[in-house]
Design a protein around this motif. Structure first.
Motif, mmCIF file in Angstrom:
data_model
loop_
_atom_site.group_PDB
_atom_site.id
_atom_site.type_symbol
_atom_site.label_atom_id
_atom_site.label_comp_id
_atom_site.label_asym_id
_atom_site.label_seq_id
_atom_site.Cartn_x
_atom_site.Cartn_y
_atom_site.Cartn_z
ATOM 1 N N ASP A 82 12.173 1.719 -40.444
ATOM 2 C CA ASP A 82 13.297 0.819 -40.724
ATOM 3 C C ASP A 82 13.637 0.742 -42.211
ATOM 4 N N ASP A 83 13.100 1.628 -43.011
ATOM 5 C CA ASP A 83 13.340 1.611 -44.454
ATOM 6 C C ASP A 83 14.377 2.668 -44.825
ATOM 7 N N THR A 84 15.633 2.294 -44.679
ATOM 8 C CA THR A 84 16.741 3.185 -45.009
ATOM 9 C C THR A 84 17.726 2.423 -45.871
ATOM 10 N N GLU A 85 18.205 3.064 -46.910
ATOM 11 C CA GLU A 85 19.130 2.428 -47.849
ATOM 12 C C GLU A 85 20.293 3.378 -48.108
ATOM 13 N N MET A 86 21.504 2.843 -48.007
ATOM 14 C CA MET A 86 22.698 3.630 -48.314
ATOM 15 C C MET A 86 23.609 2.777 -49.185
ATOM 16 N N ARG A 87 24.118 3.394 -50.255
ATOM 17 C CA ARG A 87 25.036 2.704 -51.161
ATOM 18 C C ARG A 87 26.124 3.661 -51.613
ATOM 19 N N GLY A 88 27.236 3.103 -52.003
ATOM 20 C CA GLY A 88 28.329 3.884 -52.560
ATOM 21 C C GLY A 88 29.285 4.399 -51.502
ATOM 22 N N GLY A 89 30.495 4.703 -51.944
ATOM 23 C CA GLY A 89 31.544 5.111 -51.026
ATOM 24 C C GLY A 89 32.041 6.536 -51.198
ATOM 25 N N PHE A 90 31.279 7.396 -51.855
ATOM 26 C CA PHE A 90 31.683 8.797 -52.024
ATOM 27 C C PHE A 90 31.341 9.553 -50.739
ATOM 28 N N TRP A 91 31.978 9.121 -49.648
ATOM 29 C CA TRP A 91 31.695 9.655 -48.316
ATOM 30 C C TRP A 91 32.082 11.121 -48.187
ATOM 31 N N GLU A 92 33.219 11.490 -48.706
ATOM 32 C CA GLU A 92 33.736 12.854 -48.555
ATOM 33 C C GLU A 92 33.233 13.754 -49.683
ATOM 34 N N ASN A 93 31.928 13.706 -49.941
ATOM 35 C CA ASN A 93 31.369 14.531 -51.011
ATOM 36 C C ASN A 93 31.263 15.980 -50.537
ATOM 37 N N PRO A 94 31.408 16.923 -51.460
ATOM 38 C CA PRO A 94 31.413 18.340 -51.078
ATOM 39 C C PRO A 94 30.036 18.876 -50.682
ATOM 40 N N PHE A 95 29.007 18.043 -50.752
ATOM 41 C CA PHE A 95 27.648 18.483 -50.434
ATOM 42 C C PHE A 95 27.259 18.098 -49.008
ATOM 43 N N ASP A 96 28.190 17.428 -48.295
ATOM 44 C CA ASP A 96 27.931 16.963 -46.928
ATOM 45 C C ASP A 96 26.668 16.111 -46.848
ATOM 46 N N MET A 97 26.402 15.353 -47.898
ATOM 47 C CA MET A 97 25.231 14.488 -47.912
ATOM 48 C C MET A 97 25.513 13.281 -47.029
ATOM 49 N N GLU A 98 24.731 13.150 -45.984
ATOM 50 C CA GLU A 98 24.899 12.044 -45.062
ATOM 51 C C GLU A 98 23.565 11.744 -44.397
ATOM 52 N N LEU A 99 23.480 10.589 -43.812
ATOM 53 C CA LEU A 99 22.297 10.204 -43.065
ATOM 54 C C LEU A 99 22.520 10.574 -41.612
ATOM 55 N N GLY A 100 21.595 11.309 -41.028
ATOM 56 C CA GLY A 100 21.714 11.708 -39.628
ATOM 57 C C GLY A 100 20.610 11.071 -38.799
ATOM 58 N N ARG A 101 20.958 10.720 -37.563
ATOM 59 C CA ARG A 101 19.972 10.164 -36.643
ATOM 60 C C ARG A 101 20.092 10.896 -35.320
ATOM 61 N N TYR A 102 18.975 11.043 -34.608
ATOM 62 C CA TYR A 102 19.017 11.677 -33.323
ATOM 63 C C TYR A 102 17.836 11.201 -32.475
ATOM 64 N N ILE A 103 17.928 11.436 -31.190
ATOM 65 C CA ILE A 103 16.848 11.142 -30.258
ATOM 66 C C ILE A 103 16.339 12.462 -29.715
ATOM 67 N N SER A 104 15.045 12.653 -29.771
ATOM 68 C CA SER A 104 14.432 13.840 -29.211
ATOM 69 C C SER A 104 13.873 13.470 -27.833
ATOM 70 N N PHE A 105 14.163 14.268 -26.827
ATOM 71 C CA PHE A 105 13.727 13.976 -25.473
ATOM 72 C C PHE A 105 13.305 15.263 -24.799
ATOM 73 N N SER A 106 12.121 15.239 -24.237
ATOM 74 C CA SER A 106 11.635 16.420 -23.517
ATOM 75 C C SER A 106 11.155 15.972 -22.145
ATOM 76 N N GLU A 107 11.648 16.623 -21.107
ATOM 77 C CA GLU A 107 11.246 16.276 -19.744
ATOM 78 C C GLU A 107 9.924 16.940 -19.445
ATOM 79 N N ALA A 108 8.959 16.146 -18.962
ATOM 80 C CA ALA A 108 7.642 16.697 -18.620
ATOM 81 C C ALA A 108 7.780 17.620 -17.404
ATOM 82 N N VAL A 109 7.069 18.744 -17.431
ATOM 83 C CA VAL A 109 7.143 19.683 -16.337
ATOM 84 C C VAL A 109 5.836 19.745 -15.596
#
Length: 127
Positions: free
Chosen positions: A100-127
């Protein structure tokens, strides 16, 4: 060992100019100036948009202690820089070791480096 973070900083051309002006200030001692330069020069990733003048830095596994300027003057410098920059001239992302320790500041959203915070869920079905 200490607590570590991933840190990304993207600055517009105006942000970079402000950084350089503050770094050249006589208020900053030569030893601190050297530490800040080394900090910026030794980022894990550094990119510059040569045409426009924007710059971005990324550090992995970094001690980002904003409350300890005596031991971390480079962090103090960046924190103070962000406090004087207009919102649209920078983008700062810090991800700490705790989930839960994430910090974001500033509004230079459209930066040419595509610097952004990404989140995802990993899910694997047991076989």
């Amino acid at each position: 060992m200490g607590y570590r973070s991933e840190v990304g900083l993207a600055l517009t051309r105006h942000g970079v100019e402000t950084l350089e002006n503050r770094l050249a200030s006589p208020e900053i001692g030569e030893e601190v100036r050297k530490r800040i330069r080394e900090f910026l020069d030794h980022a894990d990733k550094h990119a510059k948009d040569e045409e426009i003048g924007h710059e971005g830095w990324y550090w992995d596994y970094l001690k980002w202690y904003a409350d300890d300027p005596a031991h971390f003057p480079e962090v103090d410098f960046i924190e103070k820089l962000m406090s004087v920059l207009p919102y649209e001239d920078f983008r700062f992302i810090r991800i700490g070791e705790d989930y839960d320790d994430t910090e974001m500041r500033g509004g230079f959203w459209e930066n040419p480096f595509d610097m952004e915070l990404g989140r995802y869920i990993s899910f694997s079905e047991a076989v």
